[in-house]
Design an enzyme around this catalytic site. Structure first.
Site, PDB file in Angstrom:
ATOM      1  N   HIS A  41       0.858  -1.170   0.000  1.00 58.20           N
ATOM      2  CA  HIS A  41       0.000   0.000   0.000  1.00 58.20           C
ATOM      3  C   HIS A  41       0.901   1.229   0.000  1.00 58.20           C
ATOM      4  O   HIS A  41       2.009   1.215   0.560  1.00 58.20           O
ATOM      5  CB  HIS A  41      -0.928   0.006   1.212  1.00 58.20           C
ATOM      6  CG  HIS A  41      -2.162  -0.826   1.016  1.00 58.20           C
ATOM      7  ND1 HIS A  41      -2.870  -1.390   2.068  1.00 58.20           N
ATOM      8  CD2 HIS A  41      -2.820  -1.194  -0.122  1.00 58.20           C
ATOM      9  CE1 HIS A  41      -3.900  -2.062   1.581  1.00 58.20           C
ATOM     10  NE2 HIS A  41      -3.895  -1.963   0.266  1.00 58.20           N
ATOM     11  N   ASP A  51       1.076   4.109   1.498  1.00 58.55           N
ATOM     12  CA  ASP A  51       1.597   4.752   2.706  1.00 58.55           C
ATOM     13  C   ASP A  51       2.706   3.946   3.360  1.00 58.55           C
ATOM     14  O   ASP A  51       3.324   4.401   4.325  1.00 58.55           O
ATOM     15  CB  ASP A  51       0.458   5.017   3.704  1.00 58.55           C
ATOM     16  CG  ASP A  51      -0.367   3.789   4.046  1.00 58.55           C
ATOM     17  OD1 ASP A  51      -0.589   2.962   3.140  1.00 58.55           O
ATOM     18  OD2 ASP A  51      -0.805   3.655   5.206  1.00 58.55           O
ATOM     19  N   HIS A  81      -4.468  -9.021   6.082  1.00 61.29           N
ATOM     20  CA  HIS A  81      -4.812  -7.699   5.560  1.00 61.29           C
ATOM     21  C   HIS A  81      -5.470  -7.891   4.193  1.00 61.29           C
ATOM     22  O   HIS A  81      -5.713  -9.019   3.762  1.00 61.29           O
ATOM     23  CB  HIS A  81      -3.557  -6.837   5.481  1.00 61.29           C
ATOM     24  CG  HIS A  81      -3.822  -5.371   5.323  1.00 61.29           C
ATOM     25  ND1 HIS A  81      -4.792  -4.699   6.026  1.00 61.29           N
ATOM     26  CD2 HIS A  81      -3.230  -4.427   4.522  1.00 61.29           C
ATOM     27  CE1 HIS A  81      -4.792  -3.435   5.681  1.00 61.29           C
ATOM     28  NE2 HIS A  81      -3.864  -3.244   4.771  1.00 61.29           N
ATOM     29  N   ASP A  88      -0.590  -2.961   9.662  1.00 60.34           N
ATOM     30  CA  ASP A  88      -1.755  -3.262   8.831  1.00 60.34           C
ATOM     31  C   ASP A  88      -2.187  -4.726   8.878  1.00 60.34           C
ATOM     32  O   ASP A  88      -1.941  -5.513   7.961  1.00 60.34           O
ATOM     33  CB  ASP A  88      -1.474  -2.841   7.389  1.00 60.34           C
ATOM     34  CG  ASP A  88      -1.454  -1.325   7.252  1.00 60.34           C
ATOM     35  OD1 ASP A  88      -1.044  -0.662   8.214  1.00 60.34           O
ATOM     36  OD2 ASP A  88      -1.849  -0.821   6.189  1.00 60.34           O
ATOM     37  N   HIS A 119       0.639   4.665  13.329  1.00 54.86           N
ATOM     38  CA  HIS A 119      -0.246   4.454  12.184  1.00 54.86           C
ATOM     39  C   HIS A 119      -1.671   4.893  12.520  1.00 54.86           C
ATOM     40  O   HIS A 119      -2.631   4.143  12.422  1.00 54.86           O
ATOM     41  CB  HIS A 119      -0.221   2.984  11.756  1.00 54.86           C
ATOM     42  CG  HIS A 119      -0.742   2.742  10.371  1.00 54.86           C
ATOM     43  ND1 HIS A 119      -2.073   2.458  10.125  1.00 54.86           N
ATOM     44  CD2 HIS A 119      -0.132   2.737   9.168  1.00 54.86           C
ATOM     45  CE1 HIS A 119      -2.248   2.273   8.828  1.00 54.86           C
ATOM     46  NE2 HIS A 119      -1.082   2.443   8.215  1.00 54.86           N
TER      47      HIS A 119
END
Length: 302
Positions: free
Chosen positions: A63, A65, A139, A202, A260
């Site tokens: 992802h 980020d 995830h 995540d 996060h």
């Protein structure tokens, strides 16, 4: 020097005060960059960190980020002509994304970048600091968490060495051979427990979250949501602050670093308020450019 330098603490959307992810672990001579999100190169500059000491980069998943800063960091490694190989760990299932980021733009590729993808139920490799383990998490796309484990050793006790008349170079001989005449290493030393660092991003709750965190001296773990949004967290594969703290308690963690954070919560102190009832150890509410020392080594026992 053993410390974690926090470069960014936001989740999907950065804020005026929180950059996308980025974490540099300085562990003696092993320097590891975790999850370089967008803006990591600049955050390293603000933190006073150069790319030259980096030995490896660990990406949990692809992802943006957690990975959009990779091209800039790799290009800077090339620009600075870092003389040693730099290994990059990432989920093997994301090879397509790694290839895109590795050569996102044209530049003079003058660095020895070594891809070392993680695959399967467990991935392990040896580093100068100890064993680096990657375990799959839960995830919306393939994701791995990381754990660095230093091997246990022994600490020499001066009084015991003196009692047996072992001095100077003989101490080194004893450490190398395990014995010197009738004197064994165990007679003049005590256990020196290795230290452990864990990095969990995540993921929803799963067995490997606990496996990564087990007995960690320092656990860096996502706490994207608060309990009021626990249902949403479960749907999208994330943790709440309370869940992260519960993991730390059940896993016998020494220091917990929460990070996060979703931009939906303007007051991040709520994460600490929610986590505290679930974990009595040290809790660090991560801030950009913060430095967190690895807790002092546990004392050896006779």
């Amino acid at each position: 020097m053993r410390e974690l330098v926090i470069l960014g603490t936001a989740s999907q959307v950065p804020t005026r005060h929180r950059n996308h992810n980025g974490y540099v672990l300085r562990w003696d001579n092993e320097v590891i960059l975790f999850d370089p999100g967008e803006g990591t190169q600049r955050q390293m500059l603000l933190a006073g960190l150069a790319v030259t000491p980096l030995r490896r980069i660990c990406i949990t998943h692809f992802h943006g980020d957690h990975s959009l800063g990779l091209p800039g960091v790799l290009q800077r490694i090339s620009l600075d002509q870092v003389p040693h190989p730099v290994k990059v760990h990432y989920p093997a299932a994301g090879q397509e994304f790694y290839d895109r980021l590795r050569h996102a733009t044209s530049y003079w590729d003058n660095a020895d970048i070594v891809p070392a993808p993680a695959d399967g139920a467990i991935f392990e490799t040896e580093t100068s600091a100890g064993r680096l383990t990657a375990l799959p998490l839960w995830h919306s796309l393939p994701t791995y968490g990381y754990r660095l484990t230093e091997p246990d050793t022994r600490r020499m006790v001066p009084a015991l060495l003196a009692e047996h008349g072992i001095v100077g170079p003989a101490v080194g001989d004893l450490q190398r051979l395990g014995h010197l005449g009738d004197v064994t290493l165990d007679q003049v030393s005590v256990p020196r427990p290795g230290q452990t660092f864990a990095f969990v991003m995540d993921t929803g709750l799963c067995d490997n979250v606990y496996a990564l965190a087990e007995n960690a001296d320092l656990l860096v773990i996502e706490s994207t949501f608060l309990d009021e949004d626990a249902d949403l967290a479960a749907q999208v594969g994330h943790l709440t602050a309370a869940q992260a703290a519960t993991v730390a308690r059940k896993s016998n963690v020494r220091t917990l670093v929460l990070t996060h954070f979703s931009q939906r919560y303007p007051d991040q102190s709520r994460f600490l308020t929610e986590a505290r009832p679930h974990f009595n150890g040290d809790i660090v509410l991560a801030e950009d450019l913060m430095r967190v020392p690895i807790p002092a080594r546990k004392a050896g026992v006779s």
